[in-house]
Design a protein around this motif. Structure first.
Motif, short mmCIF file in Angstrom:
data_model
loop_
_atom_site.label_atom_id
_atom_site.label_comp_id
_atom_site.label_asym_id
_atom_site.label_seq_id
_atom_site.Cartn_x
_atom_site.Cartn_y
_atom_site.Cartn_z
N PHE A 100 0.73 -1.24 0.07
CA PHE A 100 -0.01 0.03 0.00
C PHE A 100 0.77 1.27 0.06
O PHE A 100 1.98 1.29 0.23
CB PHE A 100 -1.00 -0.16 1.26
CG PHE A 100 -0.15 0.18 2.65
CD1 PHE A 100 0.08 1.25 3.05
CD2 PHE A 100 0.29 -0.98 3.26
CE1 PHE A 100 0.92 1.43 4.38
CE2 PHE A 100 1.04 -0.95 4.48
CZ PHE A 100 1.19 0.36 5.04
N HIS A 101 0.19 2.33 -0.53
CA HIS A 101 0.77 3.75 -0.03
C HIS A 101 -0.07 4.24 1.14
O HIS A 101 -1.03 3.98 1.33
CB HIS A 101 0.48 4.67 -1.17
CG HIS A 101 1.02 4.29 -2.69
ND1 HIS A 101 0.30 3.73 -3.56
CD2 HIS A 101 2.12 4.82 -3.32
CE1 HIS A 101 1.06 3.56 -4.62
NE2 HIS A 101 1.98 4.27 -4.58
N ASP A 102 0.92 5.14 1.75
CA ASP A 102 0.18 5.50 3.06
C ASP A 102 -1.23 6.21 2.63
O ASP A 102 -2.17 5.98 3.61
CB ASP A 102 1.15 6.87 3.50
CG ASP A 102 1.82 7.58 2.57
OD1 ASP A 102 1.24 7.60 1.40
OD2 ASP A 102 2.52 8.43 3.11
N ILE A 231 14.18 1.00 -5.01
CA ILE A 231 13.93 1.94 -6.10
C ILE A 231 13.01 1.17 -7.24
O ILE A 231 13.40 0.34 -7.79
CB ILE A 231 14.90 2.68 -6.54
CG1 ILE A 231 15.57 3.44 -5.30
CG2 ILE A 231 14.50 3.82 -7.74
CD1 ILE A 231 16.87 4.43 -5.65
N GLU A 232 12.04 1.89 -7.63
CA GLU A 232 11.29 1.42 -8.79
C GLU A 232 11.36 2.36 -9.84
O GLU A 232 10.74 3.43 -9.87
CB GLU A 232 9.70 1.55 -8.48
CG GLU A 232 8.86 0.78 -9.33
CD GLU A 232 7.44 0.63 -8.95
OE1 GLU A 232 7.10 0.19 -7.97
OE2 GLU A 232 6.67 0.81 -9.83
N PRO A 233 12.27 2.05 -10.92
CA PRO A 233 12.40 2.70 -12.26
C PRO A 233 11.29 2.76 -13.04
O PRO A 233 10.15 2.00 -12.84
CB PRO A 233 13.52 1.77 -13.06
CG PRO A 233 14.01 0.76 -12.11
CD PRO A 233 13.00 0.48 -10.90
N PHE A 338 0.90 -7.19 -8.02
CA PHE A 338 0.15 -7.01 -9.05
C PHE A 338 -0.05 -5.80 -9.13
O PHE A 338 -1.19 -5.29 -8.60
CB PHE A 338 -1.08 -8.01 -9.20
CG PHE A 338 -0.73 -9.35 -9.40
CD1 PHE A 338 -0.32 -9.64 -10.62
CD2 PHE A 338 -0.98 -10.23 -8.39
CE1 PHE A 338 0.01 -11.10 -11.02
CE2 PHE A 338 -0.67 -11.88 -8.78
CZ PHE A 338 -0.12 -12.09 -9.95
N ASP A 339 0.76 -4.85 -9.43
CA ASP A 339 0.36 -3.46 -9.71
C ASP A 339 -0.28 -3.38 -10.92
O ASP A 339 0.39 -2.82 -12.02
CB ASP A 339 1.80 -2.97 -9.73
CG ASP A 339 1.62 -1.12 -9.77
OD1 ASP A 339 0.48 -0.60 -9.81
OD2 ASP A 339 2.64 -0.57 -9.67
N ALA A 340 -1.49 -3.52 -10.91
CA ALA A 340 -2.37 -3.86 -12.00
C ALA A 340 -3.83 -3.34 -11.86
O ALA A 340 -4.15 -3.51 -10.65
CB ALA A 340 -2.13 -5.39 -12.81
C1 XUL Z 1 3.28 4.06 -10.78
C2 XUL Z 1 3.57 2.86 -9.92
C3 XUL Z 1 3.35 3.04 -8.52
C4 XUL Z 1 4.48 2.09 -7.67
C5 XUL Z 1 4.23 2.68 -6.34
O1 XUL Z 1 3.62 3.80 -11.93
O2 XUL Z 1 4.05 1.56 -10.50
O3 XUL Z 1 2.34 2.55 -8.28
O4 XUL Z 1 4.52 0.94 -7.74
O5 XUL Z 1 4.30 4.02 -5.77
#
Ligand code: XUL
Ligand code: CO
Length: 436
Positions: A100-102, A231-233, A338-340
């Motif tokens: 989750f995000h805050d 870190i998420e590129p 699953f960021d979907a």
């Molecule tokens: C945005 C994205 C975010 C990150 C978390 O493109 O992927 O949801 O995964 O901030």
């Protein structure tokens, strides 16, 4: 207890011949693959933002997906209901992790103090629900990109006051992630980038980002938080140019600012393709540099130039991804999140189950295919032969740094034209198809 998904019970594995759309055909959590259970390998996670907060809106129209838990008149009551619905969903689906995000789980208040108090209240409930269900947190993160104060970035904002606000937010989000036993914490540079260089001091902004991440490392240490930092590129969107462009770019950044020992990468499939790479390329680059941490599993649409965040369904891609992941020993702290999101027309709550079942079965097949490729050893044998020269006298001497240009000139003069061998791409592509 009230049910938010009353038409769906606990999903089961029914095997490849099942015609039940809400059963797993390939994901069998207990099944052993290369010495570990499928659930230990895959470490599936559901993301809170798309699954419970994304309601089908796009730049041309608002929500299409009407959810019962969104109807509460009081926003905190709505947040509690959404969390209860989420844990019911996780349990029925049979995943072990969530992310989750805050700001996904608790709405902002009128001041940072009130916002933090609201977050604590929801985290109390999340802790209880985790204990009741056995669910674990794969990672937490901060949303420092939606509020208008972050329109020009967070850590790379031209204003130090916004930098300070973002730091306060990350401080708190890391604390609640630690409290919930999170296995990791993600930094995705939401608006860390620029829209025009006419108003941007790039050098200074990058230095500020380096400083910010050092402060985060220091806070992790002070907290005693042992989860991984990722870190998420992503190359673009929302800004025209995101500083964490791709894995290679992040590697150079981490190296320059002395952060390589503290961070790994969270590789997202759709971000890889937006950067002009394949998903497997980004995983392989991260793996080759000791940076492979976690994965945001989704897919883009090659005809659309933005982050469509669709559920993964491509078995070839999943097989190649799992092959790369297994070759470096599999996940440790990371997993497949699953960021979907559902398509705008998939309006029923049951569509959330269909989407995740498909994604989980796709990666289960990917895992089984990749394990078979590794067990059969044909790809490894081919690579072994292709690079065999490096195990001979000449190759070893070069790798060990024992030979000079002059030595190599003498070798070439003595041996003449090198013997060439075919790359056999077509044969290898056919071999891959045998496993799909
Ligand atoms: C945005 C994205 C975010 C990150 C978390 O493109 O992927 O949801 O995964 O901030
Ligand atoms: Co992501």
């Amino acid at each position: 207890m009230h049910e938010y998904f009353p038409t769906v019970g606990k999903l089961k594995y029914e095997g490849p011949d099942s015609r039940n759309p809400l059963a797993f055909k390939h994901y069998n959590p207990e099944e052993r693959v290369l010495g570990k259970s499928m659930s230990e390998h895959l470490r599936f996670s559901v993301c809170y933002w798309h699954t419970f907060k994304g309601l089908g809106s796009d730049p041309f129209g608002g929500a299409t997906q009407i959810r019962e838990y969104e109807r509460a008149s009081d926003p905190m009551k709505g947040a509690e209901n959404a969390l209860r619905a989420a844990f019911e969903f996780f349990t029925k689906l049979g995943v072990d992790f969530w992310c989750f995000h805050d700001r996904d789980i608790a709405p902002e208040g009128d001041s940072l103090l009130e916002t933090n108090q609201r977050l604590d209240r929801i985290v109390d409930l999340a802790e209880r629900l985790q204990n009741d269900t056995g669910m674990k947190l794969l990672w937490g993160t901060t949303n420092a990109f939606s509020h208008r104060r972050f329109m020009a970035g967070a850590a790379t904002n031209p204003s130090p006051a916004v930098f300070a606000y973002a730091a306060s937010q990350v401080k708190k989000a890391m604390e609640v992630t630690h409290r919930l036993g999170g296995a990791g914490y993600v930094f995705w540079g939401g608006r860390e980038g620029y829209d025009t260089l006419l108003n941007t001091d790039m050098k200074r902004e990058l230095e500020h980002l380096g400083r910010f991440l050092h402060m985060a490392v220091e806070h992790r240490r002070a907290l005693g938080f042992e989860g991984a930092l990722y870190i998420e590129p992503k190359p673009k969107e929302p800004t025209k140019h995101q500083y964490d462009f791709d894995a290679g770019n992040c590697y150079a950044f981490l190296q320059k600012f002395g952060l390589l020992d503290h961070f790994k990468l969270n590789i997202e499939a759709n971000h890889a393709t937006l950067a002009g790479h394949t998903f497997q390329h980004e995983l392989a680059f991260a793996a080759a540099n000791g940076l492979l941490g976690s994965v945001d599993a989704n897919r883009g649409d090659l005809l659309l130039g933005w982050d469509t965040d669709q559920f993964p369904t491509d078995i070839r891609d999943a097989t190649l991804a799992m092959h790369t992941i297994l070759q470096v020993g599999g996940f440790t702290s990371g997993g497949l999140n699953f960021d979907a999101k559902l398509r705008r027309q998939s309006i029923d709550p049951v569509d959330l189950f269909h989407a995740h079942v498909g994604g989980m079965d796709t990666f289960a097949r990917g895992l089984k295919n990749a394990a078979a490729m590794i067990e059969d050893g044909e790809f490894a044998a081919f690579l072994g032969e292709r690079y065999a020269g490096w195990d001979g006298e000449l190759g070893k001497g070069i790798e060990a740094g024992e030979l000079t240009f002059a030595d190599l000139e003498a070798y070439t003069m003595g041996h003449g034209e090198p013997k060439l061998q075919s790359g056999r791409q077509e044969m290898l592509e056919n071999l891959l198809n045998r496993y799909l």
